[in-house]
Design a protein around this motif. Structure first.
Motif: not given
Length: 369
Positions: A44, A102, A121
């Motif tokens: 991320t 995210d 994610n």
């Protein structure tokens, strides 16, 4: 269908119909990232930085432009684009504390209307929380942001668990597509190395793709494939048995004992020894196989082992076999490998297996002298 027909069927079928695995060049990230306990956060962080036009990579807006393109949004129609990692939103449909998206991309259109793209994610195949995405959308909408796309980053395991979100707004991006995005956006070798690691995750998608192909086969084909799968599940055992049988056949005058079990650090190895020579010098031969026979490129490693208390005498004998002490003793064992570095062997094709067997035979003969 006899043995040869079965193998022929499997090879022909896989060559014609099934998607094959691709061998990637060596990538240290593939070794490192799986051991990062927060690897979802790692991905991320990297992806959000690439998307940001003021990210550390210094490529301006190339990544965000290409990202908009692959999710079907015209980049030129928007301005004031911001990329926010771990964006906090209030729960709307569930109880509890705030949630974190995210990656959230916000932007404005030509009429200064506010838009948002939500990126979730799941590359580490984590499951969805209760009404997780629905909460995100409702919360963002209450902030007067129109949610244009919800992008779900998936590996194959998550896809097998639940592809529960459908509709025009939902975009599933798998590892191969993420690599294409990175490759289109930069020539930076360090970033491309990360992209290649991401691409290597795509091999995990192949069983799912093959399953989709196989569900349309005739029953007879499915039954034949099951026979091949059943045979493969026994291959690791069969290879170990072949080594033992071949060694015993070449050393009929010698009483060879074998077992397959754990040694130091829990690694399982095929252990072979002759009681007479073991009592004399305390050494035995160990062949460490890869976990999966299909990983033959990793090789089968041959070592000489001894108990740590016998290290001094064992070292002298091992040196006569052109083996030297390797590393420090572990869990009561010391171990030796070939001085010339040729301690790794392959099992396929069969002539490679003969080289491994010949080395085991050589060692057992020399240990008895």
């Amino acid at each position: 269908m006899d043995k040869s027909d079965l193998i022929k069927f499997g090879l022909e079928f896989s060559n014609i119909h099934l998607k094959d695995y691709t061998q990637e060049c060596y990538n240290p990230l593939a070794k490192f990232i799986p051991y990062v306990t927060t690897k979802e956060i790692v991905h991320t962080s990297i992806i959000s930085d690439l998307l940001s036009d003021n990210g550390e990579y210094g490529n301006g807006d190339s990544f965000i432009k290409n990202f908009f393109n692959i999710i079907g949004i015209e980049y030129a129609k928007f301005h004031d684009i911001k990329v926010i990692r771990e964006r906090k939103v209030s729960r709307v449909l569930t109880n509890g504390g705030s949630r974190s998206i995210d990656i959230c991309i916000t932007c404005k259109d030509s009429q200064n209307n506010n838009h948002a793209i939500i990126i979730e994610n799941k590359l580490n195949h984590a499951g969805y929380q209760e009404l997780q995405i629905e909460d995100y959308v409702e919360a963002i909408s209450k902030e007067n942001l129109n949610v244009d796309k919800i992008v779900l980053l998936h590996d194959f395991k998550q896809s097998l668990i639940d592809n529960q979100y459908t509709g025009d707004k939902f975009i599933y991006l798998y590892p191969e597509k993420l690599f294409e995005w990175i490759e289109q956006s930069t020539s930076n070798p360090e970033i491309l190395a990360y992209g290649k690691y991401i691409k290597s995750l795509n091999n995990n998608n192949i069983p799912k793709i093959n399953a989709q192909i196989m569900k349309n086969l005739q029953l007879e084909d499915i039954q034949n494939l099951k026979k091949i799968a059943d045979a493969y599940s026994n291959l690791a055992f069969e290879l170990r048995e072949d080594i033992v049988a071949s060694v015993k056949n070449k050393l009929q005058q010698m009483d060879i004992v074998s077992t397959f079990g754990k040694l130091d650090e829990g690694w399982k190895g095929l252990q072979l020894w002759n009681w007479e020579s073991y009592k004399k010098n305390g050494l035995w031969v160990v062949v460490f196989p890869p976990y999966d026979p299909a990983d033959d490129e990793k090789g089968y490693d041959i070592y000489l082992y001894a108990k740590e208390e016998n290290q001094s005498e064992a070292t002298k004998v091992a040196n006569k076999c052109d083996y030297e002490l390797y590393g420090r003793p572990q869990e009561g064992y010391c171990f030796f490998r070939a001085k010339d570095g040729q301690y790794r062997f392959r099992m396929f094709p069969q002539e490679n297996r003969e080289k491994l067997i010949s080395e085991v035979v050589r060692l057992l003969n020399q240990l008895k002298e």
